[in-house]
Design a protein around this motif. Sequence first.
Motif, PDB file in Angstrom:
ATOM      1  N   TYR A  69       0.867  -1.178   0.000  1.00 48.74           N
ATOM      2  CA  TYR A  69       0.000   0.000   0.000  1.00 48.74           C
ATOM      3  C   TYR A  69       0.901   1.224   0.000  1.00 48.74           C
ATOM      4  CZ  TYR A  69      -3.020   3.785   1.430  1.00 48.74           C
ATOM      5  OH  TYR A  69      -3.681   4.995   1.476  1.00 48.74           O
ATOM      6  N   ALA A  70       0.623   2.166  -0.869  1.00 51.40           N
ATOM      7  CA  ALA A  70       1.473   3.357  -0.957  1.00 51.40           C
ATOM      8  C   ALA A  70       0.629   4.613  -1.090  1.00 51.40           C
ATOM      9  CB  ALA A  70       2.424   3.244  -2.146  1.00 51.40           C
ATOM     10  N   ALA A  71       1.070   5.664  -0.424  1.00 49.18           N
ATOM     11  CA  ALA A  71       0.455   6.983  -0.561  1.00 49.18           C
ATOM     12  C   ALA A  71       1.555   7.979  -0.867  1.00 49.18           C
ATOM     13  CB  ALA A  71      -0.271   7.377   0.724  1.00 49.18           C
ATOM     14  N   GLY A  72       1.348   8.807  -1.891  1.00 45.79           N
ATOM     15  CA  GLY A  72       2.367   9.764  -2.280  1.00 45.79           C
ATOM     16  C   GLY A  72       1.779  11.133  -2.553  1.00 45.79           C
TER      17      GLY A  72
ATOM     18  N   THR B  78       7.203  12.839  -2.016  1.00 40.24           N
ATOM     19  CA  THR B  78       6.994  12.432  -0.626  1.00 40.24           C
ATOM     20  C   THR B  78       6.093  11.199  -0.617  1.00 40.24           C
ATOM     21  OG1 THR B  78       7.091  14.771   0.021  1.00 40.24           O
ATOM     22  CG2 THR B  78       6.229  13.211   1.652  1.00 40.24           C
ATOM     23  N   ALA B  79       6.448  10.189   0.181  1.00 38.21           N
ATOM     24  CA  ALA B  79       5.640   8.967   0.156  1.00 38.21           C
ATOM     25  C   ALA B  79       5.777   8.165   1.443  1.00 38.21           C
ATOM     26  CB  ALA B  79       6.045   8.091  -1.030  1.00 38.21           C
ATOM     27  N   VAL B  80       4.744   7.393   1.725  1.00 37.00           N
ATOM     28  CA  VAL B  80       4.773   6.381   2.779  1.00 37.00           C
ATOM     29  C   VAL B  80       4.279   5.079   2.161  1.00 37.00           C
ATOM     30  CG1 VAL B  80       3.831   5.613   4.983  1.00 37.00           C
ATOM     31  CG2 VAL B  80       4.418   8.021   4.658  1.00 37.00           C
ATOM     32  N   ILE B  81       5.037   4.011   2.372  1.00 34.88           N
ATOM     33  CA  ILE B  81       4.701   2.710   1.791  1.00 34.88           C
ATOM     34  C   ILE B  81       4.613   1.681   2.909  1.00 34.88           C
ATOM     35  CG2 ILE B  81       5.383   0.938   0.132  1.00 34.88           C
ATOM     36  CD1 ILE B  81       7.176   4.220  -0.057  1.00 34.88           C
ATOM     37  N   THR B  82       3.538   0.916   2.907  1.00 33.70           N
ATOM     38  CA  THR B  82       3.376  -0.181   3.863  1.00 33.70           C
ATOM     39  C   THR B  82       3.442  -1.500   3.104  1.00 33.70           C
ATOM     40  OG1 THR B  82       1.973   1.185   5.287  1.00 33.70           O
ATOM     41  CG2 THR B  82       1.891  -1.197   5.626  1.00 33.70           C
ATOM     42  N   LEU B  83       4.279  -2.407   3.593  1.00 28.56           N
ATOM     43  CA  LEU B  83       4.485  -3.696   2.940  1.00 28.56           C
ATOM     44  C   LEU B  83       4.158  -4.828   3.907  1.00 28.56           C
ATOM     45  CD1 LEU B  83       8.045  -2.902   1.518  1.00 28.56           C
ATOM     46  CD2 LEU B  83       5.893  -2.650   0.292  1.00 28.56           C
ATOM     47  N   LYS B  84       3.386  -5.786   3.446  1.00 25.68           N
ATOM     48  CA  LYS B  84       3.160  -7.003   4.223  1.00 25.68           C
ATOM     49  C   LYS B  84       4.006  -8.108   3.611  1.00 25.68           C
ATOM     50  CE  LYS B  84      -0.339 -10.131   6.071  1.00 25.68           C
ATOM     51  NZ  LYS B  84      -1.783 -10.482   6.138  1.00 25.68           N
TER      52      LYS B  84
ATOM     53  N   ILE C  56       7.925   2.239   5.072  1.00 26.58           N
ATOM     54  CA  ILE C  56       8.985   3.083   4.507  1.00 26.58           C
ATOM     55  C   ILE C  56       8.452   4.501   4.392  1.00 26.58           C
ATOM     56  CG2 ILE C  56      10.431   3.525   2.476  1.00 26.58           C
ATOM     57  CD1 ILE C  56      10.025   0.501   1.785  1.00 26.58           C
ATOM     58  N   ASN C  57       9.221   5.484   4.854  1.00 30.10           N
ATOM     59  CA  ASN C  57       8.845   6.871   4.586  1.00 30.10           C
ATOM     60  C   ASN C  57       9.956   7.554   3.806  1.00 30.10           C
ATOM     61  OD1 ASN C  57      10.330   9.042   6.395  1.00 30.10           O
ATOM     62  ND2 ASN C  57       9.963   7.287   7.756  1.00 30.10           N
TER      63      ASN C  57
END
Length: 250
Positions: A194-197, A213-219, A228-229
């Motif tokens: 899941y990523a938001a940028g 600019t981004a935040v990424i969530t990995l399962k 990750i930010n």
Amino acid sequence: MIKLGIIGFGRIGRVHAESIMNYVKDAEVKAVADPYINEEGEKAALELGIENVYKDHKKIIDDPEIEAVLVCSSTDTHSQMSIEAAEAGKDIFCEKPIDKNLDKIEEVLNVVEKAGVKFQVGFNRRFDHNFQAVKENVENGKIGDVHLINITSRDPEAPPIDYVKGSGGMFLDMTIHDFDMVRFLSGSEVEEVYAAGEVLVNPEIGEVGDIDTAVITLKLKNGAIAVINNSREAVYGYDQRAEVFGSKGG
């Protein structure tokens, strides 16, 4: 003495040339090639003791004395340069990413395998002693089962817009190192993303279709979760951090 050729003599090509010529005693750069090289670039090469400076990379590919090639050219040329080098029987160090297209990446890997040459992608953080120490604590069981990974990756300033245009975007150009670190530190593969940028640093980056600019969530397949930010610009300077938390602590 291993003789090397560098294809692409911009910023990163020069960094590698300086490192090899100054610190690697059993290797030397015989030649560099860059279609856009200018007098300043030629001077930089000569100051390092590199006498062969070309505009045509094929002079490196066709040189039987050159055993290995560093592909440091623009992103959109990495795969083709790697294929040509492999078919010429040369070992390859390729800057990331190999290509923007998965099919092209598969083609490169198939050619490399068929040629029987060595191929390495420039994920330099795997060789940083700090990241290696974290990896060692995961592997020796000191952390226990990995539950969470937090990675902060922020550059000191945004790259030039012309570079951004051909980079493949923030995820392929910058976050790619962090994706690699998650896999490296966890010993597991990613199964959900899941990523938001957003564009918060430079509006021009957004105008060419990218984010800064981004935040990424990995399962991960082992059940762990990684976050990750990223930011293209941290006004206080380069910022790289990684934390692994597990059943025995962090």
